[in-house]
Design an enzyme around this catalytic site. Structure first.
Site, short mmCIF file in Angstrom:
data_model
loop_
_atom_site.label_atom_id
_atom_site.label_comp_id
_atom_site.label_asym_id
_atom_site.label_seq_id
_atom_site.Cartn_x
_atom_site.Cartn_y
_atom_site.Cartn_z
N GLY A 137 0.81 -1.22 0.00
CA GLY A 137 0.00 0.00 0.00
C GLY A 137 0.84 1.27 0.00
N ASP A 154 -6.76 0.07 7.08
CA ASP A 154 -7.25 -1.03 7.94
C ASP A 154 -6.08 -2.00 8.13
OD1 ASP A 154 -8.59 -3.01 9.24
OD2 ASP A 154 -9.85 -3.61 7.56
N PRO A 161 4.78 -6.39 8.91
CA PRO A 161 4.50 -5.76 7.61
C PRO A 161 3.80 -4.40 7.71
CG PRO A 161 3.23 -7.82 7.89
CD PRO A 161 4.18 -7.73 9.03
N1 AG3 Z 1 -7.26 -4.60 11.77
C1 AG3 Z 1 -6.98 -4.12 13.09
C2 AG3 Z 1 -6.69 -5.20 14.05
C3 AG3 Z 1 -5.95 -4.78 15.24
C4 AG3 Z 1 -6.10 -5.83 16.26
N2 AG3 Z 1 -5.10 -5.74 17.27
C5 AG3 Z 1 -4.99 -6.65 18.25
N3 AG3 Z 1 -5.87 -7.59 18.40
N4 AG3 Z 1 -3.97 -6.55 19.05
C6 AG3 Z 1 -8.32 -5.51 11.66
C7 AG3 Z 1 -8.51 -6.07 10.32
C8 AG3 Z 1 -9.94 -6.36 10.10
N5 AG3 Z 1 -10.37 -5.94 8.82
#
Ligand code: AG3
Length: 275
Positions: A137, A154, A161
């Site tokens: 990205g 997101d 990464p």
């Molecule tokens: N993205 C953020 C997730 C962060 C979670 N962190 C953690 N559990 N320590 C989520 C991706 C969903 N589309």
């Protein structure tokens, strides 16, 4: 025999889930990927031992990361998601009358796993308005100027990464890739466990964008449950956005009232930001 999965939510805190089945597990070029079926939260996507989503509470995070910036903008036509290879954010975006919704995910294996194990989210990939790019990205966004109305990051946590997705240079490229009324949102972790990060990203966004704002949502499976997002906006003041009276699609967390309220942040977060 009982099977449990634990995420280290911080160095000293573990959250454990009773598991019915390990549905999938692989080492991709970028990370370890697992799909587990849990008793309490249903199917879960795990990257590098960190919970990314569960079918029971994904709606909270995905609705809030998508509908808040899209309604803040008001009339977005082109939207970009960076990360989000599970499709959950894209799925919410496509509930809006956008013309194009693009997604750039570095790890194609996340997309593949989602197609197989999270069909409720990955249906988004079949929408004719959706286009998926499997690449970094950071490099992708550099190629665009004045192009996207909304850009959503997101990402996973700021390790491995995703590290570059929390850097100022990247946010500057995002600013340039946005149209003149552009709105940007990134997920920025727990204010309890990632205090420093929240402040750092907020300061970067406040330096680059005319408006910077923090909003929150409560996600039971993320560390501390109280989760933060940072918005950067070029023209619309996030606190004065023209939020519609009602949504013409179904949501389970987002409402116009929640939209207005989510920018009202607790005193301890204000303190973190002002330190
Ligand atoms: N993205 C953020 C997730 C962060 C979670 N962190 C953690 N559990 N320590 C989520 C991706 C969903 N589309």
């Amino acid at each position: 025999m009982e099977l449990w999965f634990s995420e280290m939510q911080s160095k000293n805190v573990k959250m454990s889930y009773k598991i019915k089945n390990v549905l999938h597990s692989e080492k991709t070029k970028f990370q370890n990927l697992a799909v587990l079926d849990s008793e309490e939260f249903g199917r879960m996507l795990i990257l590098d031992d960190v919970v990314q989503l569960t079918m029971k509470d994904e709606f909270i995070y995905h609705e809030m990361i998508a509908h808040v910036p899209l309604f803040t903008h008001g009339s977005p036509e082109r939207v970009l998601v960076i990360g989000g290879g599970d499709g959950g954010t894209l799925h919410e975006i496509l509930k809006h009358p956008v013309k194009e919704a693009h997604l750039v995910e570095i790890d194609e294996k996340v997309i593949e796993a989602s197609k197989k194990f999270f069909p409720e989210l990955s249906v988004a990939f079949d929408d004719p308005r959706a286009k998926i790019f499997c690449e970094d990205g950071i490099a992708y966004v550099k190629r665009f100027k004045n192009h996207y109305d909304v850009i959503i990051v997101d990402s996973t946590d700021p390790v491995g990464p995703a590290v570059g997705l929390f850097r100022k240079e990247f946010y500057k490229d995002i600013f340039d890739a946005l149209t003149e009324k552009g709105v940007f949102v990134a997920q920025t972790e727990s204010p309890f466990y990632y205090e420093g990060l929240l402040k750092e990203v907020y300061n970067c966004i406040a330096e680059i964008f005319p408006y910077a704002a923090v909003y929150t949502a409560v996600v039971p499976t993320y560390p501390g449950a109280l989760w933060t997002f940072i918005m950067g906006s070029k023209q619309v003041d996030p606190n004065k956005a023209n939020v519609p009276e009602s949504c013409d699609f179904k949501t389970r967390y987002y409402t116009p009232d929640i939209h207005k309220a989510c920018f009202k942040i607790p005193a301890f977060i204000k303190e973190i930001l002002s330190k």
